[in-house]
Design a protein around this motif. Structure first.
Motif, mmCIF file in Angstrom:
data_model
loop_
_atom_site.group_PDB
_atom_site.id
_atom_site.type_symbol
_atom_site.label_atom_id
_atom_site.label_comp_id
_atom_site.label_asym_id
_atom_site.label_seq_id
_atom_site.Cartn_x
_atom_site.Cartn_y
_atom_site.Cartn_z
ATOM 1 N N ASN A 32 17.889 -28.223 9.899
ATOM 2 C CA ASN A 32 16.885 -27.260 10.349
ATOM 3 C C ASN A 32 17.599 -25.918 10.526
ATOM 4 O OD1 ASN A 32 15.058 -25.674 11.817
ATOM 5 N ND2 ASN A 32 14.204 -27.445 12.879
ATOM 6 N N TYR A 33 17.318 -24.971 9.653
ATOM 7 C CA TYR A 33 18.059 -23.707 9.682
ATOM 8 C C TYR A 33 17.634 -22.792 10.824
ATOM 9 C CZ TYR A 33 20.246 -24.978 5.322
ATOM 10 O OH TYR A 33 20.998 -25.632 4.384
ATOM 11 N N LEU A 34 16.436 -22.991 11.355
ATOM 12 C CA LEU A 34 16.003 -22.184 12.496
ATOM 13 C C LEU A 34 16.548 -22.749 13.807
ATOM 14 C CD1 LEU A 34 12.302 -21.346 11.513
ATOM 15 C CD2 LEU A 34 14.365 -19.962 11.188
ATOM 16 N N LEU A 35 16.808 -24.066 13.828
ATOM 17 C CA LEU A 35 17.453 -24.728 14.969
ATOM 18 C C LEU A 35 18.666 -25.463 14.404
ATOM 19 C CD1 LEU A 35 14.214 -26.239 16.591
ATOM 20 C CD2 LEU A 35 15.403 -24.152 17.284
ATOM 21 N N PRO A 36 19.740 -24.734 14.071
ATOM 22 C CA PRO A 36 20.828 -25.294 13.266
ATOM 23 C C PRO A 36 21.618 -26.418 13.910
ATOM 24 C CG PRO A 36 21.410 -23.113 14.100
ATOM 25 C CD PRO A 36 19.968 -23.335 14.442
ATOM 26 N N TRP A 37 21.396 -26.696 15.192
ATOM 27 C CA TRP A 37 22.111 -27.788 15.863
ATOM 28 C C TRP A 37 21.396 -29.117 15.688
ATOM 29 C CZ3 TRP A 37 20.253 -23.335 18.125
ATOM 30 C CH2 TRP A 37 19.016 -23.440 18.760
ATOM 31 N N GLN A 38 20.262 -29.129 14.972
ATOM 32 C CA GLN A 38 19.548 -30.401 14.774
ATOM 33 C C GLN A 38 19.015 -30.514 13.346
ATOM 34 O OE1 GLN A 38 16.556 -29.859 17.864
ATOM 35 N NE2 GLN A 38 14.971 -29.664 16.330
ATOM 36 N N ASN A 39 18.702 -31.766 12.956
ATOM 37 C CA ASN A 39 18.174 -32.043 11.617
ATOM 38 C C ASN A 39 16.666 -32.149 11.641
ATOM 39 O OD1 ASN A 39 20.600 -32.138 10.214
ATOM 40 N ND2 ASN A 39 20.914 -34.321 10.633
ATOM 41 N N LYS A 40 16.075 -32.055 10.446
ATOM 42 C CA LYS A 40 14.653 -32.361 10.301
ATOM 43 C C LYS A 40 14.510 -33.881 10.241
ATOM 44 C CE LYS A 40 13.626 -28.074 7.862
ATOM 45 N NZ LYS A 40 13.256 -27.450 6.582
ATOM 46 N N SER A 41 13.286 -34.361 10.211
ATOM 47 C CA SER A 41 13.074 -35.816 10.216
ATOM 48 C C SER A 41 13.563 -36.436 8.910
ATOM 49 C CB SER A 41 11.597 -36.138 10.430
ATOM 50 O OG SER A 41 10.811 -35.533 9.424
ATOM 51 N N GLN A 42 14.017 -37.664 9.008
ATOM 52 C CA GLN A 42 14.524 -38.403 7.855
ATOM 53 C C GLN A 42 13.397 -38.672 6.866
ATOM 54 O OE1 GLN A 42 17.319 -41.843 8.484
ATOM 55 N NE2 GLN A 42 15.537 -43.006 7.845
ATOM 56 N N ARG A 43 13.719 -38.629 5.570
ATOM 57 C CA ARG A 43 12.697 -38.962 4.573
ATOM 58 C C ARG A 43 13.306 -39.824 3.466
ATOM 59 N NH1 ARG A 43 12.379 -35.182 0.127
ATOM 60 N NH2 ARG A 43 14.132 -33.745 0.225
ATOM 61 N N GLU A 44 12.433 -40.563 2.797
ATOM 62 C CA GLU A 44 12.868 -41.461 1.732
ATOM 63 C C GLU A 44 12.277 -40.995 0.407
ATOM 64 O OE1 GLU A 44 11.632 -45.338 2.854
ATOM 65 O OE2 GLU A 44 12.815 -45.362 4.701
ATOM 66 N N THR A 45 13.103 -40.909 -0.626
ATOM 67 C CA THR A 45 12.639 -40.518 -1.948
ATOM 68 C C THR A 45 13.223 -41.448 -2.994
ATOM 69 O OG1 THR A 45 14.475 -38.954 -2.157
ATOM 70 C CG2 THR A 45 12.387 -38.070 -1.367
ATOM 71 N N THR A 46 12.630 -41.448 -4.163
ATOM 72 C CA THR A 46 13.166 -42.244 -5.270
ATOM 73 C C THR A 46 13.319 -41.360 -6.497
ATOM 74 O OG1 THR A 46 11.017 -42.936 -6.145
ATOM 75 C CG2 THR A 46 12.002 -44.321 -4.425
ATOM 76 N N GLY A 47 14.217 -41.763 -7.364
ATOM 77 C CA GLY A 47 14.428 -41.079 -8.631
ATOM 78 C C GLY A 47 14.957 -42.076 -9.640
ATOM 79 N N SER A 48 15.480 -41.571 -10.734
ATOM 80 C CA SER A 48 16.026 -42.424 -11.782
ATOM 81 C C SER A 48 17.467 -42.027 -12.063
ATOM 82 C CB SER A 48 15.185 -42.293 -13.056
ATOM 83 O OG SER A 48 13.816 -42.548 -12.792
ATOM 84 N N GLY A 49 18.168 -42.874 -12.802
ATOM 85 C CA GLY A 49 19.538 -42.592 -13.207
ATOM 86 C C GLY A 49 19.891 -43.511 -14.355
ATOM 87 N N PHE A 50 21.065 -43.292 -14.959
ATOM 88 C CA PHE A 50 21.473 -44.187 -16.050
ATOM 89 C C PHE A 50 22.993 -44.283 -16.097
ATOM 90 C CE2 PHE A 50 21.022 -39.965 -17.791
ATOM 91 C CZ PHE A 50 22.099 -39.796 -18.654
ATOM 92 N N VAL A 51 23.461 -45.394 -16.638
ATOM 93 C CA VAL A 51 24.890 -45.693 -16.681
ATOM 94 C C VAL A 51 25.549 -44.945 -17.834
ATOM 95 C CG1 VAL A 51 26.596 -47.530 -16.996
ATOM 96 C CG2 VAL A 51 24.532 -47.960 -15.645
#
Length: 505
Positions: free
Chosen positions: A58-77
């Motif tokens: 959180n750049y306006l309150l730099p001593w704390q983080n925003k809430s955790q979130r989960e995302t998905t994507g792709s990748g390859f070997v």
């Protein structure tokens, strides 16, 4: 350009991606079916789904983080037991898991290297079980216009692998949304949907690029990162052990299409080139080139009046592409016209950091609090906290400096007073927030660490801080030191100083 595409697995935090649903053009006939089958066969043993848990600061309150979130994507070997994906898929990650096709198990992955400018990342997995049956994909070449590619990944709308076919419609430098950089990209007429990010675009039996973003407001227009950019990233990591960056000359150039402009700078009719208008003082070019030089060629390649150079089959591309493909600290031969005379000069190209960072992924923001005055380094992510329309809603003076001002020396930062945590000690100063800090007790500050040192080494009764717009803050130093701990306790702030500044003590 829309944001890069990665899919949220929680409906409450799904990003508002601006992709448009529509029919994907399908190339009929044997060739299209053969390409489809090849892509599927390759994908089953190579393409993986990436699950990321991330926590942005959180750049306006730099001593704390925003809430955790989960995302998905792709990748390859790829070769060397590595997985290639997008940087935005794993940005600000706290935990990364990978699942291969047809397997219910998710394996823990470590992020080995991240290049946010080129939106690429390399993951490694220690578990031997994961690599059983996995086949690396081989990198190919840049496809020509109208060649067909198949984008493979795990887009939203289902949990299984998906193959989308498209045709190459354009190859040119494009704005990479995630890293705010300008690098070569391939445009295809197939949508790159959320979750597709990091998946390969396959042509014949090789990788033609990595899917990473789409064009908002357009029907089925997606972008893939081409192989030259991928190879530059991978080779840079292998040679240096970490991501170094893409090179720049540190120049701002103007096109010379106007005949009067060319005549003024003594350009002959057979001459073409671009006009040097600004030079970054931290670049090697600052010692070699001058304002109003005309750059005629780069490494022997003539530059047109519109700033482009020849590329492949009657295509053209901006000469910046030649610069970005060079290795850090490599020399380039630049031919210039100066005061009517031609000169051949040698310039060292390097990755050059702007005065105000355009992104700050995977690191916590720096801050320092004294007497309720919250000092931070100005970054573009700080301005992004003002919303999607940050260019218009953020403080105008800070925004202009972030986008246009050049550094004067190494390690320079723009330090601002971001907010005032109210207390008796700072009463009357609350309206001085969002101003740049210029001096402490008459000494010009270089960066946030320098400001901290100047404040903490104060040996006078009063502390004077000079701000932009000719504003001044004066505090009783002894009383201010006592007030600092009281204010921190009231606002439940664990420390008056960020971890990175503590490490410099």
């Amino acid at each position: 350009m829309s944001k890069p595409e990665s899919e949220s697995s929680s409906s409450s935090v799904i990003k508002s991606y601006k992709f448009r649903h529509g029919r994907t053009p399908i190339k009929k006939g044997y060739e299209a079916n053969a390409m489809h089958n090849t892509a599927v066969d390759l994908a089953l043993n190579s393409v993986v789904k990436v699950f990321t848990v991330s926590c942005s600061p959180n750049y306006l309150l730099p001593w704390q983080n925003k809430s955790q979130r989960e995302t998905t994507g792709s990748g390859f070997v790829i070769l060397g037991r590595k997985i290639l994906t997008n940087a935005h898929v794993v940005a600000d990650h706290s935990f990364v898991l990978v699942r291969k096709h047809g397997c219910p198990t998710k394996y823990r992955a470590e992020v080995k290297a991240v290049g946010h400018e080129c939106d690429l990342a390399i993951l490694v997995i220690e578990n031997e079980e994961f690599w059983d049956g996995m086949i690396p994909l081989e990198l190919g070449d840049v496809p020509f216009l109208q060649e067909a590619v198949a984008v493979v990944g795990y887009p939203q709308g289902g949990d299984n692998i998906s193959v989308t076919k498209g045709v190459v419609s354009r190859v040119e430098p494009t704005q990479y949304v995630h890293g705010a950089s300008q690098l070569m990209a391939i445009q295809i007429d197939a949508a790159i949907n959320p979750g597709n990010s990091g998946g390969p675009a396959i042509m014949s039996n090789k990788v033609a690029g990595v899917a990473f973003q789409n064009l908002s407001g357009a029907e089925n227009i997606g972008y893939i990162i081409p192989v030259p950019v991928i190879k530059h990233f991978i080779s840079g990591v292998e040679e240096n052990g970490k991501y170094i960056g893409f090179c720049s000359l540190g120049l701002s150039c103007q096109i010379t299409e106007n005949v009067h402009l060319r005549n003024h700078f003594s350009m002959r009719p057979d001459m073409t080139g671009v006009l040097v208008s600004k030079i970054n003082p931290l670049s090697d070019a600052y010692k070699v080139l001058k304002k109003d030089d005309i750059i005629l060629s780069f490494d022997g390649v003539p530059i047109a009046n519109d700033g482009t150079v020849p590329f492949r089959n009657r295509e053209r591309i901006t000469f910046d592409h030649l610069v970005t493909m060079k290795k850090p600290n490599e020399k380039a031969i630049v031919r210039v016209l100066r005061d009517g005379q031609e000169h051949e000069l040698s310039v060292v190209v390097q990755p050059i950091q702007p005065l105000v960072p355009v992104h700050q992924f995977d690191k916590l923001p720096s801050y320092y609090i004294f007497a309720g005055l919250v000092f931070v380094q100005l970054t573009q992510p700080y301005l992004h906290e003002y919303g999607e329309d940050w260019y218009n809603t953020s403080p105008r003076r800070l925004c202009e400096r972030a986008l246009r001002e050049l550094p004067k020396k190494a390690n320079q930062q723009l330090v601002i007073l971001s907010q005032v945590l109210m207390d008796d000690i700072n009463a009357g100063y609350e309206r001085l927030a969002e101003l740049q800090v210029l001096k402490v007790n008459g000494t010009e500050i270089d960066n946030l660490e320098h400001l901290r040192q100047l404040i903490e080494s104060c040996d006078t009764e009063f502390l004077r801080i000079d701000l932009d717009d000719d504003r001044v803050i004066v505090l009783s130093y002894g009383m201010a030191k006592v007030a600092t701990s009281r204010i921190l306790k009231r606002h439940r702030i664990p420390s008056s100083i960020s971890v990175d500044l503590l490490d410099t003590e």
